[in-house]
Design a protein around this motif. Structure first.
Motif, PDB file in Angstrom:
ATOM      1  N   LEU A 145     -10.374  10.493  11.361  1.00 48.91           N
ATOM      2  CA  LEU A 145      -9.728   9.793  10.263  1.00 48.91           C
ATOM      3  C   LEU A 145      -8.217   9.902  10.469  1.00 48.91           C
ATOM      4  O   LEU A 145      -7.690  11.012  10.542  1.00 48.91           O
ATOM      5  CB  LEU A 145     -10.145  10.397   8.928  1.00 48.91           C
ATOM      6  N   THR A 146      -7.559   8.759  10.592  1.00 47.61           N
ATOM      7  CA  THR A 146      -6.130   8.766  10.919  1.00 47.61           C
ATOM      8  C   THR A 146      -5.237   8.537   9.709  1.00 47.61           C
ATOM      9  O   THR A 146      -4.189   9.169   9.578  1.00 47.61           O
ATOM     10  CB  THR A 146      -5.809   7.692  11.967  1.00 47.61           C
ATOM     11  N   ARG A 147      -5.654   7.613   8.831  1.00 48.19           N
ATOM     12  CA  ARG A 147      -4.793   7.269   7.699  1.00 48.19           C
ATOM     13  C   ARG A 147      -5.623   6.868   6.487  1.00 48.19           C
ATOM     14  O   ARG A 147      -6.778   6.483   6.610  1.00 48.19           O
ATOM     15  CB  ARG A 147      -3.868   6.094   8.065  1.00 48.19           C
ATOM     16  N   TYR A 204       0.819  -1.203   0.000  1.00 43.81           N
ATOM     17  CA  TYR A 204       0.000   0.000   0.000  1.00 43.81           C
ATOM     18  C   TYR A 204       0.859   1.261   0.000  1.00 43.81           C
ATOM     19  O   TYR A 204       2.018   1.241   0.405  1.00 43.81           O
ATOM     20  CB  TYR A 204      -0.896   0.050   1.255  1.00 43.81           C
ATOM     21  N   ILE A 205       0.239   2.350  -0.434  1.00 42.46           N
ATOM     22  CA  ILE A 205       0.739   3.687  -0.148  1.00 42.46           C
ATOM     23  C   ILE A 205      -0.068   4.171   1.049  1.00 42.46           C
ATOM     24  O   ILE A 205      -1.305   4.180   1.019  1.00 42.46           O
ATOM     25  CB  ILE A 205       0.539   4.647  -1.330  1.00 42.46           C
ATOM     26  N   GLU A 206       0.609   4.543   2.111  1.00 41.84           N
ATOM     27  CA  GLU A 206      -0.062   4.997   3.327  1.00 41.84           C
ATOM     28  C   GLU A 206       0.115   6.506   3.470  1.00 41.84           C
ATOM     29  O   GLU A 206       1.237   7.012   3.426  1.00 41.84           O
ATOM     30  CB  GLU A 206       0.524   4.287   4.550  1.00 41.84           C
ATOM     31  N   ILE A 207      -0.995   7.204   3.634  1.00 38.98           N
ATOM     32  CA  ILE A 207      -0.978   8.658   3.754  1.00 38.98           C
ATOM     33  C   ILE A 207      -1.592   9.051   5.091  1.00 38.98           C
ATOM     34  O   ILE A 207      -2.749   8.716   5.380  1.00 38.98           O
ATOM     35  CB  ILE A 207      -1.759   9.334   2.606  1.00 38.98           C
ATOM     36  N   GLY A 208      -0.818   9.743   5.921  1.00 37.65           N
ATOM     37  CA  GLY A 208      -1.325  10.222   7.196  1.00 37.65           C
ATOM     38  C   GLY A 208      -2.315  11.353   7.002  1.00 37.65           C
ATOM     39  O   GLY A 208      -2.248  12.109   6.031  1.00 37.65           O
ATOM     40  N   ALA A 209      -3.224  11.485   7.950  1.00 37.93           N
ATOM     41  CA  ALA A 209      -4.312  12.450   7.820  1.00 37.93           C
ATOM     42  C   ALA A 209      -3.834  13.889   7.712  1.00 37.93           C
ATOM     43  O   ALA A 209      -4.495  14.729   7.102  1.00 37.93           O
ATOM     44  CB  ALA A 209      -5.267  12.310   8.997  1.00 37.93           C
ATOM     45  N   MET A 210      -2.667  14.203   8.303  1.00 34.64           N
ATOM     46  CA  MET A 210      -2.184  15.584   8.300  1.00 34.64           C
ATOM     47  C   MET A 210      -1.238  15.879   7.135  1.00 34.64           C
ATOM     48  O   MET A 210      -0.680  16.981   7.056  1.00 34.64           O
ATOM     49  CB  MET A 210      -1.508  15.907   9.627  1.00 34.64           C
TER      50      MET A 210
END
Length: 265
Positions: A153-155, A62-68
């Motif tokens: 929403l975290t990630r 996966y590509i993981e994107i943090g909420a911020m």
């Protein structure tokens, strides 16, 4: 402008969640880009900047994107530039000004389910999941189609595969919100057609997607799929365009996107 009575900067997600549900007037702060455009009195503002969620990571699957993570992070990320035909960096690049893209956060945009979003539409065309602190992990489509109680929403997770995607949009000017946007993606023989800024939030055109999937794609099927998308989805009227105009432009944007995806390798 907006005003804040109390500002909380939690060090953990649990602390942020307790502050959120413990006060009916609490509001999560992302980049505050859209809060600044209106007038609002916030009782307790919860700033998530101390939670280390401002990242984009490439995982094995996966590509993981943090909420911020900001739109500018998405726009300049070298991994996202190379995968999915660069559809995500391209889509956010249309949002007005680098300064603006430097403060808009991915999590706030997705959680708010903005109908005018340039990001949600291509995310929905990919294999995207969201993670809520209490609600857990689910597909983006399920999240958009359902209502949830207060949560964080975290990630965001985007499955790494060979899906090719294209984003199209129509604007009155470069600095305006889109009148309509569309994203089309293809993985092997499976197609996904998404239309947003209808002005309602983005939605998958399931019948149009099925029309293209699993068979030979000809100009006839492309035209039929574009017409199906315009017929199966609903459109509305606002200051940027009428229902009839959006419906007509849906056929155009979807057809353009399909034609652009076809030669992608």
């Amino acid at each position: 402008m907006f005003t804040i009575r109390d500002l909380v900067q939690p060090r953990t997600i649990e602390e942020a969640y307790q502050a959120l549900v413990g006060n009916s007037s609490s509001t999560l702060l992302g980049g505050c880009a859209f809060l600044r455009l209106g007038s609002q009195k916030i009782g307790t503002a919860i700033d998530l900047s101390k939670l280390n969620l401002d990242y984009i990571k490439e995982q094995p699957a996966y590509i993981e994107i943090g909420a911020m993570a900001t739109f500018r992070d998405v726009e300049t990320n070298p991994v996202l530039m190379q995968i999915f035909n660069g559809v995500l960096p391209r889509s956010v690049s249309y949002v007005m000004g680098v300064q603006f893209r430097n403060i808009i956060t991915v999590g706030a945009t997705v959680y708010a389910k903005y109908g005018f979003s340039d990001l949600i539409t291509p995310l929905l065309a990919l294999d995207t999941e969201v993670e809520l602190y209490q609600g857990g992990r689910m597909s983006l489509e399920k999240f958009l189609d359902n209502s949830y109680s207060k949560d964080i929403l975290t990630r965001i997770f985007i499955k790494k595969n060979e899906r090719k995607a294209v984003y199209q949009n129509l604007r009155n000017s470069a600095t305006d919100y889109p009148i309509l946007n569309a994203a089309v993606s293809k993985l092997n023989d499976q197609w996904r057609i998404v239309v947003g800024a209808r002005p309602q939030r983005a939605k998958v055109a399931t019948k149009a997607s099925a029309e293209l999937s699993g068979g030979n794609v000809s100009m006839e099927t492309i035209d039929h799929a574009a017409n199906l998308a315009a017929e199966e989805l609903s459109f509305g009227t606002n200051m940027r365009g009428t229902e009839e105009y959006r419906k007509a432009m849906c056929r155009v944007l979807v057809k353009r996107a399909i034609m652009e995806v076809l030669p992608c390798r």
